[in-house]
Structures are given as C-alpha cells and as structure tokens.
Design a protein around this motif. Structure first.
Motif, PDB file in Angstrom:
ATOM      1  N   ASN A  72       2.619  -2.558  -3.981  1.00 41.51           N
ATOM      2  CA  ASN A  72       3.208  -1.786  -2.788  1.00 41.51           C
ATOM      3  C   ASN A  72       2.323  -0.510  -2.213  1.00 41.51           C
ATOM      4  O   ASN A  72       1.998  -0.455  -0.901  1.00 41.51           O
ATOM      5  CB  ASN A  72       4.580  -1.294  -3.229  1.00 41.51           C
ATOM      6  N   ILE A  73       1.722   0.131  -3.359  1.00 34.55           N
ATOM      7  CA  ILE A  73       0.860   1.421  -2.869  1.00 34.55           C
ATOM      8  C   ILE A  73      -0.234   0.923  -2.303  1.00 34.55           C
ATOM      9  O   ILE A  73      -1.068   1.930  -1.446  1.00 34.55           O
ATOM     10  CB  ILE A  73       0.682   2.072  -4.058  1.00 34.55           C
ATOM     11  N   ALA A  74      -0.867  -0.197  -2.595  1.00 34.26           N
ATOM     12  CA  ALA A  74      -2.020  -0.691  -2.009  1.00 34.26           C
ATOM     13  C   ALA A  74      -2.164  -1.474  -0.677  1.00 34.26           C
ATOM     14  O   ALA A  74      -3.089  -1.889  -0.186  1.00 34.26           O
ATOM     15  CB  ALA A  74      -2.858  -1.394  -2.925  1.00 34.26           C
ATOM     16  N   ILE A  75      -0.803  -1.561  -0.164  1.00 35.48           N
ATOM     17  CA  ILE A  75      -0.584  -2.525   1.272  1.00 35.48           C
ATOM     18  C   ILE A  75      -1.257  -1.893   2.350  1.00 35.48           C
ATOM     19  O   ILE A  75      -1.985  -2.451   3.013  1.00 35.48           O
ATOM     20  CB  ILE A  75       1.012  -2.231   1.512  1.00 35.48           C
ATOM     21  N   PRO A  76      -1.533  -0.621   2.609  1.00 38.51           N
ATOM     22  CA  PRO A  76      -2.336  -0.143   3.570  1.00 38.51           C
ATOM     23  C   PRO A  76      -3.675  -0.332   3.453  1.00 38.51           C
ATOM     24  O   PRO A  76      -4.547  -0.847   4.505  1.00 38.51           O
ATOM     25  CB  PRO A  76      -2.110   1.566   3.622  1.00 38.51           C
TER      26      PRO A  76
END
Length: 504
Positions: free
Chosen positions: A35-39
C-alpha cells in the motif's frame, strides 16, 4: 538414525513457534507493505489504476480462494510439509515480484504469492494447535495477536524505509526482495525444528469441494474488486448473487460427502461448536472493517495530504505499539478474569478511536499533523489489540485437534474474505465519494479528506456490528473456564504426530 521421543515441555516447540510466527509476520507485512509503495510502483513501473488495484486485490483473491484447501491439505499430507512448500513457493513468488519486468508480470507474481500464502498461513495456527497443550495456547495466541499488530503497521513503515532509501536504485522492488532471506531461513529452520502432524484419520482431498469453494469466492470477490472501474456492470451483480447459489451447493454437497465417506473439504460439524460459529461471523465483519481502513488510510495520507512514504509510515508507529501491547495483555491478564467482555470492550474502544479520528480530520482538514493523529491511532490500536488475540483463542479453543487444519483454513479464509470485501467496498465508500466531489469541482485534497471521513463513518458502523455479534461468543474460552487447565485432549481428538528424527 533413531526415533527420539520429544518430552512434554521440549523447548523445540518454542523454536517452531518462532519460525511459524515469522512466516505469519512475513505474510501480514506483505499485505500492507504494498500500500505504501503504490505511488512509487505507479510512477516507476507505469502501472495503471486498474493494475495497481490488482496488485493489492489479486493477492487477497488468491489467498482467500485457496485458504480452505490449504488448511485441509495440511490435515491430509502433514502441516509441516505444506508449511515448507508454502514458504518455499512464497519466497520464489516474492523474487518474481521483485524482478518483475512489467506491471502484468507483477500482477501475475502477486497472484502466485497469494496462492502460496494460502498453503503456508493455515498451517501456522494448525501447528500451534497440534504442538501446544490447551492450557498454553492462551499465551501463544497472545503472542500471535502481538505479531498481527506489528505486521499490520510494520508493513507500511518498512515499505516507507525501503522506498525512500531506493537501495541500489531498485525503487520499490526491495519491498518484495526482503522476503528472500527471511523465507530461506524459515525453510531451513522449519525443516529442522517443526514437528510433523496430520489428522489421525486423514481424509481424501475433496476435489469437487475445492472447485465449488474457489468458484463461489471468486464469483463474489471479483466483481467487488473490478466493479467500479468497469462501471458496475449487470454481470457483476449476477455473479455476486450466483456466488450465494454456488456456496449453498457447496454446503449441500459437503453434507452428502460427510455422510458418504467422511472426507469433506469443510468440516461442517465445526459450526455446531458455538464458539467457532460465532467467532467466524465476528472475524468476517472485522476483516471488512480492516480492509476498508488500512487501504483508505494510506491513500488519504499520501494522495490526499501529500505526505511522503516515510512520514506516512512513521505515523503508524503508535498504532503498532498499541496493538502489540494490548494483544499481549488481553490474553494473559484480562481474558482469564473478564472473558468475552474484553473483546466487546475492544470493539467499543476501537470504534471510539475511529470517531476521534473522524472529528480530528474534520477539525484540522488538510493541515492535520502526524502528532495529532497519534491519539486516535493509539485508541484504535488498543481496541484492535483487545480483539485480535482473544478472538483467535476463542474461535479455536473448542475445536478438536484432528480438524485443526480445516478450522484454521476456515478462520483465515473468512478473515481474508472479509478483508477482500473491504478492499472491494473501498470502491464504493471512498473512490465513489472522490468521484462525486471531483465531479462537483472540488480540489483533489479536500475530496480525499471528505472520502476518508465517509469511509471512517462506515468503519465505526462495522465496530458497532462487531460489538453486537460478540454476544454470541461464549462468556469464556474453554481453557479459561474455572476448574480446568486443559492439559489433556480427549483421546479421539489427538493428531498423528511424527517427531523429528535425530542422530542418537
């Protein structure tokens, strides 16, 4: 080579516990670390919004669809064997994710990773159930709850660190490659320290049941996952309605299968155990709430507030610490004294934290700071910690050992099904609001804040529903009943246990 009998209280079982807990932690981190690495994935890999959704939901779908089968395979062929196959496959799939040449390969590798996790994860609780006597399981499930809490928020923090550091110019790839040393160590140590166990009367694999449960879950979860991007087509509603027919056919078939040869995929007799049936309902609804919150929370901080991965990851530290602390205390100190009331208090406390977060989000808007989020996150974390460990304990406390794999598979399946339902509902309760606000001319930041507040309202409703459902749980788990220590299982419920062979 000689067979060595393992004495009761052998410390090897604690090594085995550490190994399977590490595997469970690895799985939990892998669910949230993405989730945190999506961008970063979206920017550097050129992934579309649809592919991004599949990178998260594809794992959850494969995981949920395979868990019941994975648990039953452990009962039949041995929990240690399936655990080692699962952790080995999970490690290979993680390498494929890390070296994915394009978004399509990453999606496919994530689906494989979810399928391997479905073989690995059900064995964790099954091995605990088969290795530890009843009077020790409360302590063990307390540790398990602490691991759940750490995994839930360590994932975003670890993902933030690895993404920010950009190790060797690999961008987002280390979030998957970090599993390699952990998986290899788990494979080597697990083969040495985990004791093999299986059902004493191992049933044959029910292939029709496998087909029906997989089809039913996919018919339910796939339309929820892709509905918004496809404009909620009619076939999606037909598929979801049809999934209920398929799951109903599964129940009817499993009843006949039980009567005919006693080898069903799903041991329906488990639902006659009140604590198991009630706990499964609670676990499903709880999974929905967590699925909504964790994804929406990450998107709110990074895309709505414009925070970097590190800032967003560090914001979750108070939550993680609160969950771990409360989980350890709940089973060891509180449940033996207060029983079911501890879980109900957890639902109320977590709901209170959600309402405080909602109030703060409305008050501070786009100017909210991480330290201002600490209070609601700590309150929510305490509430979650009071639920996760005692709930597992309560659900499995009265399950016969011979059905530990089936019960563990069902428990994990409904949790993941709930989580996947939550991810699907994000399309409705979060993205739907954003689309409406942007369509009305609102800026992106305020639209994300409004959508976050709307989603939090639904999470609060879920917590209220969980509180009410918990009245169906037994007042106290079996091993906490006064006058029993749970040291012995009925003879007919013992598993076939094969001790490790060592050189005399």
């Amino acid at each position: 080579m000689t067979q060595e009998t393992t004495p009761v209280g052998d410390k090897r079982r604690w090594f085995a516990l550490a190994i399977v807990m590490t595997a469970a932690f690895m799985d939990l981190v892998d669910v949230t670390i993405v989730n945190i690495a999506i961008p970063s994935i979206q920017h550097n890999a050129g992934a579309t919004e649809s592919q991004i959704q599949w990178i998260t939901a594809g794992y959850a779908l494969a995981f949920a669809a395979g868990l019941i089968t994975g648990g039953r395979l452990g009962d039949i062929y041995g929990r240690k064997r399936l655990f080692l196959i699962g952790i080995g496959g999970f490690t290979i799939a993680s390498a494929l994710c890390g070296f994915a040449a394009n978004p399509e390969m990453l999606v496919a590798s994530r689906i494989l990773q979810g399928a391997m996790a479905a073989l690995m994860v059900p064995q964790v609780l099954s091995i605990v159930h088969a290795t530890f006597p009843a009077h020790e399981r409360g302590k063990v499930f307390g540790l398990f709850g602490a691991v759940v809490g750490l995994g839930a928020v360590s994932g975003p923090l670890l993902g933030a660190l690895l993404t920010e550091w950009n190790l060797f110019g690999l961008e987002w790839r280390p979030i998957f490659l970090i599993n390699l040393p952990v998986g290899i160590a788990g494979l080597i140590l697990g083969s040495r320290y985990i004791t093999e166990s299986k059902a004493a009367k191992a049933p044959r694999l029910d292939l029709v049941g496998v087909g029906l449960v997989t089809l039913g879950l996919l018919m339910l979860l796939y339309p929820l996952t892709r509905g918004r991007e496809l404009g909620w087509p009619v076939w999606g509603y037909v598929s979801m309605a049809g999934s209920l027919v398929v799951l109903g056919a599964l129940v009817a078939f499993e009843k006949r299968k039980t009567a005919r040869d006693g080898s069903p995929l799903i041991e329906l007799s488990l639902f006659k155990v009140k604590s198991f049936a009630a706990g499964i309902a609670v676990q499903t609804v709880f999974g929905v709430g967590l699925g909504v919150f964790f994804l929406v929370w990450t998107l709110y901080m990074q895309l709505g507030l414009g925070w970097g991965p590190m800032k967003a990851g560090l914001t979750g530290v108070p939550f993680s610490l609160a969950v771990s602390t409360a989980a350890g205390l709940s089973v060891q100190k509180l449940v033996p004294r207060f029983g079911r009331k501890v879980l109900q208090a957890g639902a109320l406390v977590m709901g209170l934290g959600v309402l405080v977060y909602l109030w703060e989000s409305e008050r501070y808007g786009l100017g909210i700071a991480p330290w201002q989020m600490a209070l609601p996150l700590v309150v929510m974390g305490v509430g979650m910690g009071l639920i996760v460990a005692p709930l597992t304990d309560a659900i499995l406390s009265e399950v016969p050992r011979e059905h530990a794999g089936s019960a563990s598979g069902l428990l994990n399946t409904v949790q993941q099904m709930g989580y996947a339902l939550g991810l699907g509902l994000v399309s409705v309760v979060f993205y739907g609001v954003i689309d409406d606000r942007l369509g009305a001319g609102s800026a992106a930041g305020p639209a994300f804040v409004d959508a976050f507040q709307h989603a939090l309202g639904w999470v609060a409703v879920v917590m209220a529903a969980i509180f009410l459902l918990m009245f169906a749980l037994p007042r106290r788990p079996a091993q906490h009943l006064e006058g029993t220590d749970g040291t012995e299982e009925p003879a007919g419920e013992r598993d076939e246990v094969k001790e490790p062979v060592s050189v005399a």
